[in-house]
Design an enzyme around this catalytic site. Structure first.
Site, short mmCIF file in Angstrom:
data_model
loop_
_atom_site.label_atom_id
_atom_site.label_comp_id
_atom_site.label_asym_id
_atom_site.label_seq_id
_atom_site.Cartn_x
_atom_site.Cartn_y
_atom_site.Cartn_z
N ASP A 176 -47.83 22.81 -0.22
CA ASP A 176 -48.64 24.03 -0.10
C ASP A 176 -48.22 24.75 1.18
OD1 ASP A 176 -51.33 25.43 -1.10
OD2 ASP A 176 -51.36 25.37 1.08
N ASP A 205 -49.47 29.41 -4.04
CA ASP A 205 -48.51 28.93 -3.05
C ASP A 205 -48.36 27.41 -3.13
OD1 ASP A 205 -51.07 28.46 -2.18
OD2 ASP A 205 -50.62 28.78 -0.06
#
Length: 858
Positions: A537, A580
């Protein structure tokens, strides 16, 4: 135009003619009133007809019809010119109209326009094929009429003409009427004898208008030949005027058709419209035309000879010339008819022979097309590109009876290379598909292009069979089927690829990566091998988007995907499973190997900062969670859950961290990274308002000085540093004109500026590691007495860092130049701070800050 409007307009034109006739009949003969009504009535009706004809020309999309209306406009315009000149002499100057004169120029000029309009109408009715015969028949009708009218009308009329120019003008009028009669006869013959379609209504009405002019002109010639004086307001004038009224009605009919019939239908030529069956008697009476006209002329010759005592005179000579011309036209017409019949018979014989010759070919084509249809269904059922190309080549070789060939397909760069081969072609380069048709003799190879929607997919190359005879060439049809099947196979493969790929990064999407993860999980369980997952992430990705914009965020994601591809092995997989979040699947990889790959990936991203379009350099930081089967989990669900939990742990440890079963790495809060992003945010705000940038920098200095004097912890100092830099970042959502306005703001504008506190908190509110920063920023405009905003907190209910920011913010605001007031001196600001202690500001913090100001003079 509606049908009602058409009827009203037509009725108005006919009513004007009737009113004209009644007025001229009841007004005193040869009076000035009758003269004015007679002359100006013509001008008014002709002017209305001219306007309507121009509108008809405007609303007619067909080229031929526009040509008819162009000549009709010229006909009305020349008559209007002549009548206007006539009215000028009679009404304005009140003198006799000179003859021949300018008015006669206008009257005579209208004849060629009328003739051209009717001839174009005749051509539109019958077309080019029978136009020559029609013109010959019309010419014979005209000669018959001239022979009949010569002794009765034309000769007496010319006897009354003055010698010189007047004689030729007198002759020009009846000749013009005869030519109009010739054109009208052409239109009538073409309309009645045509087996294609009836003429359009406006053409019929327009020809009636020209006929009305011929009738009135002929009546005038009869009266003149009989030496009967022409009287104003006689029946001739309404008939003359009726011709222009009919022209206006024809224009109204065409205007309505142009507005109601679609252009696509009106654009079809009359020769392409549905045929109309005509009676066979139409052909019979056309054959009789010359045999009726010739006896008429012969009879008139005999009558002239008899009336002159069988003496040859000028009238007899003229009639004889007309008879000779009629005979010559008859012979020409017969020759034209015979020539057309011979040509038609020859064409029919040739067509019949060709049809008989091709009947066998058509039967063979039908059988082969049925076979092609059945094989095409099998071809279209295939999905793999290689199978489609192989089946298509087999089909083409079978139909062309070719011993072999190959199919070359184009790649994305437009280069063709062989995909499949068949038969003897494979012997040229065994196992090598990258050969060119130039290497084989051009006379042996037959190329057939594979095109779909004007796009070249490739080429079928076939070896010509020996003794290839004549016959229908079905290769283009086969190539079309093969090209369609290849295109469908490519689209299917592309659709499958796109359905499992993320369009931004090119990595697998959520569906694609989990589908392959399930397969790798089954394989690991069956083979008792290891399988590692890396959950990844991006740190502070929302703040990055808010600071630099979503295009910069997309650029970061693309660079991250490129870095992942550069470190992954051939068997490793990567997929974007969230905004993301990226999941890496590492088959046959243990925990140690997954951690090593994670470190290599993080170092690669750290060493490749992303440069935005504005020139800002962004260092990419990521949090990673690692899990391995079977050490960390016994099932796929547990493996994913463990990797996700380790990722969350990395985020809680400050980000840019790797967490796994054997990982002992910890990192503190990345203050430097946050300060870098905060600085970039200030750059964005400063570009809109220079004061806000300088004010934030001053507040940072004052707040850190006060925090140090208070003995805050290192963690609190880091939080205060970031909060001081970002406390006014919400002003990015306030209009720059409002921030720089030199005048006092009204209540609504002041409330809008106050909202920057909530906007500042919203910009950084979704970041878990910035929770205390948000708390301080949200409270820096609260007052010690509870009269501040936005929460109206008071005293110790206000967070300490928020109270520190309030003191630093107030001092900076007073000592910096503002658009609406000048800056205060340090002594003035110190005095104001003392006044605000206990009401707006925390008195203890103010006292401590005054000590700093007095001692260090920040």
């Amino acid at each position: 135009m509606t049908r009602r409007s058409l009827l009203l307009g037509s009725s108005a034109l006919i009513a004007s003619v009737v009113a004209y006739a009644v007025a001229c009949a009841f007004l005193p003969q040869d009076s000035m009133a009758q003269l004015v009504v007679s002359d100006l009535g013509f001008v008014v009706v002709e002017l209305a007809a001219l306007v309507l004809c121009c509108l008809a020309f405007r609303w007619t999309p067909e080229r031929g019809a526009r040509l008819v209306w162009a000549f009709a406009i010229a006909w009305v315009a020349f008559n209007l010119f002549g009548d206007s000149v006539w009215s000028y002499y009679e009404v304005v100057r009140q003198v006799e109209v000179p003859y021949p004169g300018l008015a006669d120029v206008g009257y005579l000029a209208c004849y060629p326009a009328a003739i051209a309009a009717v001839l174009v109408a005749a051509w539109r009715s019958i077309g080019r094929l029978r136009m020559v015969e029609t013109l010959l028949d019309a010419a014979m009708v005209t000669i018959g009429a001239a022979g009949l009218s010569w002794p009765l009308l034309l000769r007496p009329l010319l006897d009354t003409a003055d010698p010189g120019l007047g004689y030729w003008f007198t002759l020009a009028y009846p000749l013009g009427d005869l030519l109009i009669l010739f054109a009208f006869a052409s239109f009538l013959i073409s309309s009645v004898s045509s087996t294609r379609t009836w003429p359009r209504p406006y053409l019929v009405i327009l020809c009636l208008a020209f006929s009305s002019q011929i009738i009135s002109d002929s009546g005038y010639f009869v009266l003149t030949a009989a030496d009967v004086p022409y009287e104003l307001g006689s029946w001739l004038d309404p008939v003359w005027l009726l011709s222009f009224a009919l022209a206006g009605i024809a224009a109204l009919v065409e205007i309505r058709a142009g507005k109601t019939i679609p252009s696509a239908r009106r654009g079809v030529n009359a020769r392409q419209e549905p045929a109309v069956r005509r009676s066979l008697t139409a052909s019979y009476w056309r054959i009789a035309i010359p045999y009726v006209a010739l006896p008429i002329v012969a009879a008139m010759v005999v009558l002239q000879l008899h009336s002159r005592g069988w003496n040859w005179g000028t009238d007899t000579q003229v009639l004889a010339y007309l008879g000779f011309a009629l005979v010559a036209l008859l012979l020409i017409r017969q020759y034209v008819t015979l020539a057309q019949n011979r040509k038609l018979n020859s064409s029919l014989c040739k067509t019949s022979f060709e049809l008989e010759e091709k009947l066998g070919d058509l039967a063979d084509i039908n059988d082969r097309l049925e076979l092609l249809t059945s094989q095409s269904d099998h071809l279209n059922s295939l999905r793999a590109l290689g199978e489609v190309a192989d089946a298509g080549l087999e089909l083409a070789c079978a139909f062309a009876k070719s011993p072999g060939g190959w199919i070359s397909l184009r790649d994305e760069q437009g280069t063709e290379s062989a995909t499949v081969t068949r038969g003897m072609v494979a012997l040229h380069r065994p196992g090598d598909l990258k050969f060119n048709a130039v290497e084989i003799a051009k006379g042996i190879v037959l190329p057939v292009p594979l095109d779909v929607r004007e796009e070249r997919l490739g080429t079928i190359w076939l070896v010509r069979p020996e003794g290839n005879g004549k016959g229908p060439n079905l290769l283009p049809v086969i190539a079309a089927h093969v090209a369609t099947a290849i295109d469908n196979a490519r689209r299917y493969e592309e659709a499958v690829h796109q359905a499992e790929r993320d369009p931004l990064t090119g990595l697998f999407n959520h569906r694609g990566i989990h589908k392959r993860l399930a397969g790798e999980s089954i394989r690991a369980q069956q083979n008792d091998s290891e399988l590692s997952l890396i959950m990844m992430d991006l740190d502070d990705f929302k703040l990055l988007n808010d600071t630099y914009g979503h295009p910069a965020g997309d650029s970061v994601l693309r660079q991250v995907s490129e870095a992942i591809k550069s470190v992954l092995r051939h068997a490793d997989l990567a997929g974007r499973v969230g905004g993301d979040e990226i999941l890496l699947v590492l088959p046959n990889t243990g925990a140690e190997g997954a951690l090593q790959l994670s470190e290599r990936l993080r170092d690669t991203l750290m060493s490749r900062p992303v440069v935005t379009s504005g020139g800002h350099s962004i260092t990419v930081r990521v949090s990673l969670g690692v899990a391995t089967f079977p050490g960390d989990a016994q099932s796929l669900g547990q493996l994913i859950e463990t990797a996700d939990s380790n990722l969350y742990a990395s985020k809680q440890r400050g980000g840019n961290t790797i967490t796994g079963r054997t990982s002992e790495e910890t990192q503190p809060l990345d203050t430097q990274g946050l300060l870098g992003i905060a600085g970039k945010l200030l750059d964005v705000v400063g570009a809109r308002d220079h004061y806000t940038r300088r004010h934030s920098e001053h507040v940072t200095v004052y707040a850190l000085a006060l925090g140090e004097a208070l003995g805050l912890s290192e963690e609190d100092m880091s939080t205060l540093h970031v909060a001081a830099m970002l406390h006014d970042v919400g002003k990015i959502g306030v209009s720059g004109d409002l921030l720089r306005r030199p005048t006092t703001l009204d209540a609504a504008e002041h409330d809008l500026v106050r909202r920057h506190v909530e906007m500042s908190a919203a910009v950084i509110g979704d970041m878990p590691r910035l929770a205390r920063v948000v708390e301080a920023v949200h409270a820096h405009h609260e007052h010690h007495d509870g009269c501040g905003y936005p929460a109206e907190s008071a005293g110790d209910g206000i967070p300490l860092l928020g109270r520190v920011l309030a003191v630093a913010d107030a001092f900076s605001a007073m000592t910096l130049e503002r658009p609406y007031r000048r800056s205060m001196t340090r002594e003035q600001a110190r005095a104001e701070m003392m006044k605000a202690a206990g009401s707006q500001l925390d008195p203890d913090l103010v006292a401590k800050f005054i000590e700093i100001v007095d001692a260090k003079g920040p």
